[in-house]
Write a protein that holds these residues in place. Sequence first.
Motif, short mmCIF file in Angstrom:
data_model
loop_
_atom_site.label_atom_id
_atom_site.label_comp_id
_atom_site.label_asym_id
_atom_site.label_seq_id
_atom_site.Cartn_x
_atom_site.Cartn_y
_atom_site.Cartn_z
N PRO A 216 27.28 -62.33 14.81
CA PRO A 216 26.29 -62.17 13.73
C PRO A 216 25.35 -63.36 13.58
N SER A 217 25.79 -64.56 13.95
CA SER A 217 24.92 -65.74 13.80
C SER A 217 23.79 -65.75 14.82
N ILE A 218 23.91 -64.93 15.89
CA ILE A 218 22.88 -64.94 16.94
C ILE A 218 21.85 -63.85 16.62
N ASP A 219 21.03 -64.19 15.60
CA ASP A 219 19.92 -63.32 15.24
C ASP A 219 18.60 -63.98 15.66
N HIS A 220 18.70 -64.94 16.56
CA HIS A 220 17.55 -65.68 17.10
C HIS A 220 18.01 -66.22 18.46
N LEU A 221 17.09 -66.76 19.23
CA LEU A 221 17.48 -67.43 20.47
C LEU A 221 18.05 -68.80 20.13
N ALA A 222 19.29 -69.02 20.52
CA ALA A 222 19.95 -70.31 20.26
C ALA A 222 20.02 -71.08 21.57
N SER A 223 19.31 -72.19 21.62
CA SER A 223 19.23 -72.94 22.86
C SER A 223 19.94 -74.28 22.70
N TYR A 224 20.94 -74.50 23.53
CA TYR A 224 21.74 -75.73 23.46
C TYR A 224 21.20 -76.67 24.53
N MET A 225 20.73 -77.84 24.11
CA MET A 225 20.12 -78.75 25.07
C MET A 225 20.75 -80.13 25.00
N GLY A 226 20.94 -80.71 26.17
CA GLY A 226 21.44 -82.08 26.19
C GLY A 226 21.31 -82.62 27.59
N PRO A 227 21.43 -83.94 27.74
CA PRO A 227 21.23 -84.49 29.07
C PRO A 227 22.23 -83.94 30.10
N GLY A 228 23.39 -83.52 29.64
CA GLY A 228 24.40 -83.04 30.59
C GLY A 228 24.45 -81.54 30.75
N GLY A 229 23.51 -80.82 30.18
CA GLY A 229 23.57 -79.36 30.34
C GLY A 229 22.55 -78.65 29.51
N ASN A 230 22.52 -77.36 29.71
CA ASN A 230 21.57 -76.51 29.00
C ASN A 230 22.16 -75.12 28.99
N ALA A 231 22.29 -74.55 27.81
CA ALA A 231 22.84 -73.19 27.72
C ALA A 231 22.15 -72.49 26.56
N GLY A 232 22.36 -71.21 26.46
CA GLY A 232 21.74 -70.51 25.35
C GLY A 232 22.40 -69.17 25.10
N LEU A 233 22.16 -68.64 23.91
CA LEU A 233 22.65 -67.32 23.53
C LEU A 233 21.46 -66.50 23.08
N VAL A 234 21.33 -65.30 23.65
CA VAL A 234 20.14 -64.47 23.42
C VAL A 234 20.57 -63.10 22.91
N PRO A 235 20.10 -62.69 21.71
CA PRO A 235 20.47 -61.35 21.23
C PRO A 235 19.71 -60.28 22.03
N LEU A 236 20.41 -59.19 22.38
CA LEU A 236 19.77 -58.10 23.15
C LEU A 236 19.74 -56.79 22.37
N SER A 237 20.69 -56.63 21.45
CA SER A 237 20.72 -55.44 20.60
C SER A 237 21.65 -55.80 19.43
N ASP B 173 12.51 -66.96 15.22
CA ASP B 173 12.51 -68.38 15.60
C ASP B 173 13.38 -68.66 16.81
N VAL B 174 13.14 -69.82 17.39
CA VAL B 174 14.04 -70.34 18.42
C VAL B 174 14.77 -71.54 17.79
N GLY B 175 16.09 -71.51 17.83
CA GLY B 175 16.87 -72.63 17.30
C GLY B 175 17.29 -73.54 18.43
N ILE B 176 17.07 -74.84 18.24
CA ILE B 176 17.49 -75.81 19.26
C ILE B 176 18.72 -76.55 18.71
N TYR B 177 19.76 -76.59 19.51
CA TYR B 177 21.01 -77.22 19.11
C TYR B 177 21.39 -78.28 20.13
N ASP B 178 22.18 -79.26 19.70
CA ASP B 178 22.70 -80.20 20.70
C ASP B 178 23.91 -79.57 21.37
N LEU B 179 24.51 -80.28 22.30
CA LEU B 179 25.58 -79.66 23.09
C LEU B 179 26.85 -79.42 22.27
N GLU B 180 26.90 -79.99 21.07
CA GLU B 180 28.03 -79.70 20.16
C GLU B 180 27.73 -78.53 19.24
#
Length: 374
Positions: free
Chosen positions: A192-213, A74-81
């Motif tokens: 350990p919590s990043i077992d999916h793509l975690a995408s942080y979205m908000g009007p003031g920014g956009n970031a994400g954490l992506v597992p590679l191995s 899955d892809v998880g969408i999170y707010d900027l908090e």
Amino acid sequence: MSEVDKVLVVGGGIGGLCAAIALRREGVPVDLVEIKSDWTVYGVGIIQQSNVVREMARLGVLDRYLDAAYSFEDVGIYDLEGEPLARIPGQRLAGPQYPANVGISRLALHKVLSSTAIELGAQIRLGLSVEAFEQDEDGVDVSFTDGSQGRYALMVGADGVYSKIRTLLFGDTYRPRFTGQAVWRYNFPRDPSIDHLASYMGPGGNAGLVPLSDNLMYMFSTSHEPENPWYPPEQLAELMRDRISNIGGLVGRLREQITDSSQVVYKPMEVVFVDEPWFKGRVLLIGDAAHATTPHLGQGAGMAIEDALVLSMELTADGSMEQKLQRFMNRRFERCKFISEKSVLAGDREMARDQSFDRIGLTKQMLKLTAEPI
Ligand SMILES: Cc1cc2nc3c(=O)[nH]c(=O)nc-3n(C[C@H](O)[C@H](O)[C@H](O)COP(=O)(O)OP(=O)(O)OC[C@H]3O[C@@H](n4cnc5c(N)ncnc54)[C@H](O)[C@@H]3O)c2cc1C
């Protein structure tokens, strides 16, 4: 199936290597030239979604690709908090036994693709480019930068956003454009919590954490950088920390660990779209050379890989070269145009801090489109 003589692929990036693999699997002789003599790729990662996993199966590299990657659903969408907003379920397009999505280091992906292309007999020459070419009805005569020459049934420009082949074909009509944003990336040990793509979205920014191995993940963040500034390399860690200072959750907690400027990968977003057929005669553009876009939908490489496969299918089907390339265009143009334009739109809305923009809805639209057959 028609006979195809030798094909020249210019550029040994993701699109060029996939084209070489797909064509060799059809028995087409392939020469590939890559301008970099060390053939390096930078050391962060890339998100590859369900359509790419499906096409890796068609390229015949899926098992070794998955061995080198981190599979997730899955892809998880999170707010900027860091509060969860939505979960977008993955689609297992390669088959029920294969994962929906993958995060892979660019280096690992390059190794999988380059070793496969070499094993399949693509003739690869490094530190070399095309100086000039002339074509007639039956072929393309190519002069290389080392003074050597070759004649090919088709030349494929897979030489990226600053494509020389595009300039040789279209002059200065299509030039890369800076969109106003840049991307910052940095590797971390995988949480350990990043077992999916975690995408942080908000009007003031956009970031994400992506597992590679199991041990590695990377953070990305986009920022508005008016005027496309140049930053001293030794300041990049401090600047990246500054750009994510409004983001909480795990991104915020990792912020102080961004200390090594030499490991920050900073990239201004540059786009180009060739808004007419991507071929003239027997010279064709694929991948970023024809349609480089922003990473907002995570599909730039996906479109390059799909281009490569459709090219091999059409080239080895019946018809004249013009018919084959026209059929290629019919299958690729609108799909790539959608990805290109909507990715740029997502970045524009981000810069405008448009809270009404339905980013999640756009992601779902993209997933629906890319699930369709190529
Ligand atoms: C910040 C950022 C993040 C991204 N994240 C993602 C993502 O998560 N998922 C995704 O799908 N896509 C992503 N992309 C897009 C993806 O990286 C590109 O779409 C993809 O690399 C395009 O592949 P390509 O082979 O067309 O071009 P490239 O990968 O640029 O390869 C071109 C190759 O041609 C070589 N070359 C250049 N000029 C010449 C020449 N004159 N002669 C010979 N060789 C030459 C280059 O050295 C290079 O090896 C991202 C892009 C950026 C900028």
